[in-house]
Design a protein around this motif. Structure first.
Motif, PDB file in Angstrom:
ATOM      1  N   VAL A  39      11.308  -6.568   5.379  1.00 15.77           N
ATOM      2  CA  VAL A  39      10.961  -5.254   4.850  1.00 15.77           C
ATOM      3  C   VAL A  39      10.853  -4.239   5.990  1.00 15.77           C
ATOM      4  O   VAL A  39      11.160  -3.062   5.821  1.00 15.77           O
ATOM      5  N   CYS A  40      10.448  -4.706   7.182  1.00 12.90           N
ATOM      6  CA  CYS A  40      10.287  -3.798   8.328  1.00 12.90           C
ATOM      7  C   CYS A  40      11.601  -3.098   8.664  1.00 12.90           C
ATOM      8  O   CYS A  40      11.644  -1.889   8.911  1.00 12.90           O
ATOM      9  N   THR A  41      12.696  -3.857   8.656  1.00  9.06           N
ATOM     10  CA  THR A  41      14.016  -3.289   8.952  1.00  9.06           C
ATOM     11  C   THR A  41      14.414  -2.280   7.892  1.00  9.06           C
ATOM     12  O   THR A  41      14.972  -1.216   8.203  1.00  9.06           O
ATOM     13  N   ILE A  42      14.127  -2.603   6.620  1.00  6.42           N
ATOM     14  CA  ILE A  42      14.455  -1.682   5.523  1.00  6.42           C
ATOM     15  C   ILE A  42      13.704  -0.364   5.712  1.00  6.42           C
ATOM     16  O   ILE A  42      14.273   0.722   5.580  1.00  6.42           O
ATOM     17  N   LEU A  43      12.403  -0.469   6.053  1.00 10.05           N
ATOM     18  CA  LEU A  43      11.600   0.743   6.289  1.00 10.05           C
ATOM     19  C   LEU A  43      12.165   1.556   7.447  1.00 10.05           C
ATOM     20  O   LEU A  43      12.242   2.783   7.377  1.00 10.05           O
ATOM     21  N   ASP A  44      12.573   0.853   8.521  1.00  8.56           N
ATOM     22  CA  ASP A  44      13.145   1.555   9.675  1.00  8.56           C
ATOM     23  C   ASP A  44      14.433   2.274   9.308  1.00  8.56           C
ATOM     24  O   ASP A  44      14.740   3.337   9.853  1.00  8.56           O
ATOM     25  N   ASN A  45      15.210   1.686   8.388  1.00 12.54           N
ATOM     26  CA  ASN A  45      16.446   2.330   7.956  1.00 12.54           C
ATOM     27  C   ASN A  45      16.166   3.547   7.078  1.00 12.54           C
ATOM     28  O   ASN A  45      16.886   4.542   7.132  1.00 12.54           O
ATOM     29  N   LEU A  46      15.123   3.456   6.255  1.00 10.73           N
ATOM     30  CA  LEU A  46      14.773   4.563   5.362  1.00 10.73           C
ATOM     31  C   LEU A  46      14.116   5.709   6.123  1.00 10.73           C
ATOM     32  O   LEU A  46      14.387   6.882   5.869  1.00 10.73           O
ATOM     33  N   ILE A  47      13.215   5.346   7.026  1.00 11.17           N
ATOM     34  CA  ILE A  47      12.454   6.331   7.791  1.00 11.17           C
ATOM     35  C   ILE A  47      12.613   5.974   9.265  1.00 11.17           C
ATOM     36  O   ILE A  47      11.985   5.035   9.745  1.00 11.17           O
ATOM     37  N   PRO A  48      13.501   6.691   9.977  1.00 11.65           N
ATOM     38  CA  PRO A  48      13.774   6.314  11.373  1.00 11.65           C
ATOM     39  C   PRO A  48      12.499   6.262  12.198  1.00 11.65           C
ATOM     40  O   PRO A  48      11.662   7.156  12.080  1.00 11.65           O
ATOM     41  N   PRO A  49      12.331   5.192  13.008  1.00 12.73           N
ATOM     42  CA  PRO A  49      11.146   5.096  13.871  1.00 12.73           C
ATOM     43  C   PRO A  49      11.038   6.331  14.758  1.00 12.73           C
ATOM     44  O   PRO A  49      12.042   6.870  15.201  1.00 12.73           O
ATOM     45  N   GLY A  50       9.812   6.789  14.969  1.00 12.96           N
ATOM     46  CA  GLY A  50       9.619   7.992  15.777  1.00 12.96           C
ATOM     47  C   GLY A  50       9.474   9.233  14.922  1.00 12.96           C
ATOM     48  O   GLY A  50       8.948  10.241  15.383  1.00 12.96           O
ATOM     49  N   THR A  51       9.958   9.194  13.673  1.00 11.92           N
ATOM     50  CA  THR A  51       9.744  10.342  12.793  1.00 11.92           C
ATOM     51  C   THR A  51       8.406  10.138  12.080  1.00 11.92           C
ATOM     52  O   THR A  51       7.922   9.023  11.944  1.00 11.92           O
ATOM     53  N   THR A  52       7.818  11.248  11.629  1.00 12.56           N
ATOM     54  CA  THR A  52       6.524  11.126  10.957  1.00 12.56           C
ATOM     55  C   THR A  52       6.726  10.526   9.567  1.00 12.56           C
ATOM     56  O   THR A  52       7.789  10.687   8.952  1.00 12.56           O
ATOM     57  N   CYS A  53       5.698   9.839   9.091  1.00 13.57           N
ATOM     58  CA  CYS A  53       5.758   9.275   7.748  1.00 13.57           C
ATOM     59  C   CYS A  53       5.778  10.408   6.725  1.00 13.57           C
ATOM     60  O   CYS A  53       5.169  11.450   6.950  1.00 13.57           O
ATOM     61  N   PRO A  54       6.463  10.203   5.608  1.00 15.64           N
ATOM     62  CA  PRO A  54       6.520  11.270   4.598  1.00 15.64           C
ATOM     63  C   PRO A  54       5.158  11.464   3.922  1.00 15.64           C
ATOM     64  O   PRO A  54       4.320  10.567   3.925  1.00 15.64           O
ATOM     65  N   GLU A  55       4.968  12.655   3.380  1.00  8.51           N
ATOM     66  CA  GLU A  55       3.767  12.905   2.581  1.00  8.51           C
ATOM     67  C   GLU A  55       3.870  12.105   1.285  1.00  8.51           C
ATOM     68  O   GLU A  55       4.964  11.854   0.824  1.00  8.51           O
ATOM     69  N   PRO A  56       2.764  11.710   0.678  1.00  5.40           N
ATOM     70  CA  PRO A  56       1.380  11.960   1.106  1.00  5.40           C
ATOM     71  C   PRO A  56       0.846  10.905   2.078  1.00  5.40           C
ATOM     72  O   PRO A  56      -0.314  10.938   2.431  1.00  5.40           O
ATOM     73  N   LEU A  57       1.719   9.980   2.526  1.00  6.03           N
ATOM     74  CA  LEU A  57       1.264   8.921   3.441  1.00  6.03           C
ATOM     75  C   LEU A  57       0.656   9.511   4.715  1.00  6.03           C
ATOM     76  O   LEU A  57      -0.384   9.062   5.191  1.00  6.03           O
ATOM     77  N   THR A 111      -0.814  12.416   5.334  1.00  4.39           N
ATOM     78  CA  THR A 111      -2.141  13.006   5.141  1.00  4.39           C
ATOM     79  C   THR A 111      -3.231  11.941   5.104  1.00  4.39           C
ATOM     80  O   THR A 111      -4.313  12.123   5.663  1.00  4.39           O
ATOM     81  N   TYR A 112      -2.956  10.812   4.448  1.00  8.74           N
ATOM     82  CA  TYR A 112      -3.999   9.808   4.256  1.00  8.74           C
ATOM     83  C   TYR A 112      -3.959   8.690   5.292  1.00  8.74           C
ATOM     84  O   TYR A 112      -4.642   7.685   5.155  1.00  8.74           O
ATOM     85  N   GLY A 113      -3.119   8.887   6.329  1.00  8.01           N
ATOM     86  CA  GLY A 113      -3.099   7.929   7.436  1.00  8.01           C
ATOM     87  C   GLY A 113      -2.585   6.560   7.041  1.00  8.01           C
ATOM     88  O   GLY A 113      -3.029   5.544   7.575  1.00  8.01           O
ATOM     89  N   ILE A 114      -1.636   6.533   6.092  1.00  8.05           N
ATOM     90  CA  ILE A 114      -1.058   5.264   5.659  1.00  8.05           C
ATOM     91  C   ILE A 114       0.247   5.047   6.423  1.00  8.05           C
ATOM     92  O   ILE A 114       1.134   5.899   6.380  1.00  8.05           O
ATOM     93  N   PRO A 115       0.369   3.933   7.150  1.00 12.56           N
ATOM     94  CA  PRO A 115       1.563   3.726   7.979  1.00 12.56           C
ATOM     95  C   PRO A 115       2.798   3.441   7.119  1.00 12.56           C
ATOM     96  O   PRO A 115       2.684   2.942   6.000  1.00 12.56           O
ATOM     97  N   CYS A 116       3.965   3.769   7.662  1.00  8.97           N
ATOM     98  CA  CYS A 116       5.208   3.485   6.943  1.00  8.97           C
ATOM     99  C   CYS A 116       6.141   2.629   7.797  1.00  8.97           C
ATOM    100  O   CYS A 116       7.332   2.520   7.511  1.00  8.97           O
ATOM    101  N   HIS A 117       5.617   2.064   8.887  1.00 11.84           N
ATOM    102  CA  HIS A 117       6.404   1.177   9.746  1.00 11.84           C
ATOM    103  C   HIS A 117       5.568  -0.029  10.147  1.00 11.84           C
ATOM    104  O   HIS A 117       4.341   0.050  10.226  1.00 11.84           O
ATOM    105  N   CYS A 118       6.244  -1.129  10.411  1.00  8.96           N
ATOM    106  CA  CYS A 118       5.573  -2.305  10.948  1.00  8.96           C
ATOM    107  C   CYS A 118       5.284  -2.071  12.433  1.00  8.96           C
ATOM    108  O   CYS A 118       6.023  -1.321  13.071  1.00  8.96           O
ATOM    109  N   PRO A 119       4.271  -2.723  12.997  1.00 11.22           N
ATOM    110  CA  PRO A 119       3.297  -3.563  12.286  1.00 11.22           C
ATOM    111  C   PRO A 119       2.264  -2.716  11.556  1.00 11.22           C
ATOM    112  O   PRO A 119       1.967  -1.606  11.975  1.00 11.22           O
ATOM    113  N   PHE A 120       1.747  -3.259  10.430  1.00  9.96           N
ATOM    114  CA  PHE A 120       0.661  -2.611   9.710  1.00  9.96           C
ATOM    115  C   PHE A 120      -0.639  -3.236  10.203  1.00  9.96           C
ATOM    116  O   PHE A 120      -0.808  -4.448  10.123  1.00  9.96           O
ATOM    117  N   LYS A 121      -1.527  -2.402  10.742  1.00  9.66           N
ATOM    118  CA  LYS A 121      -2.787  -2.914  11.258  1.00  9.66           C
ATOM    119  C   LYS A 121      -3.659  -3.426  10.113  1.00  9.66           C
ATOM    120  O   LYS A 121      -3.535  -2.973   8.981  1.00  9.66           O
TER     121      LYS A 121
END
Length: 164
Positions: free
Chosen positions: A82-100, A102-112
């Motif tokens: 799933v990590c690779t899929i997320l990286d393809n959808l949202i390139p690493p280094g770019t900010t996570c889309p809203e509303p994630l 605002t609420y500090g929800i990560p969109c890339h691995c690793p998830f703390k």
């Protein structure tokens, strides 16, 4: 429960990642349309690549539940990372889309490890061309996430879809 939104954890209480609350409106979910989601997740363990996800998707046909095949990455599919899929959808280094964001929800691995909570937020469901077998009806989904053979999370969902 058929025809209503429902969810439950299916990890026998042993999984480190647990869904604590989830609400979805409207019911049935309308495509296209707006979806209001709120959720809370508690993770007792960091989740890192590779994160494997196994989905089993069933659709009600009368009194029977039919397992849907995996076609074009939709349906009862196994995603090996799933990590690779997320990286393809949202390139690493770019900010996570809203509303994630605002609420500090990560969109890339690793998830703390920790608690993540999404207050009621609206998502637009676009008018996507869904295959005919994925239109109106009642569905059940079982999603299990594992890493290195250890199950981290397991959730079952039931919902209805109504497409225009």
């Amino acid at each position: 429960q058929v025809g209503g939104f429902a969810w439950e954890n299916c990890g026998d209480g042993k999984d480190p990642v647990v869904l604590q609350s989830l609400s979805v409106a409207p019911d049935p979910i309308s495509i296209p349309g707006s979806l209001r989601v709120s959720a809370a997740v508690n993770s007792g363990k960091a989740m890192a690549s590779p994160l494997k996800a196994v989905l089993v998707v069933e659709k009600a046909l009368g009194d029977l539940w039919i397992q849907l095949p995996c076609i074009d990455q939709l349906g009862s599919c196994t995603y090996n990372d799933v990590c690779t899929i997320l990286d393809n959808l949202i390139p690493p280094g770019t900010t996570c889309p809203e509303p994630l964001l605002t609420y500090g929800i990560p969109c890339h691995c690793p998830f703390k490890a920790g608690s993540y909570s999404l207050p009621a937020s609206d998502f637009d469901l676009p008018d996507v061309e869904l295959p005919s077998w994925m239109t109106n009806g009642n569905y059940r989904v079982r999603a299990a996430v594992s890493s290195g053979g250890q199950e981290l999370a397991c959730v079952k969902l039931a919902f209805s879809l109504q497409s225009q």
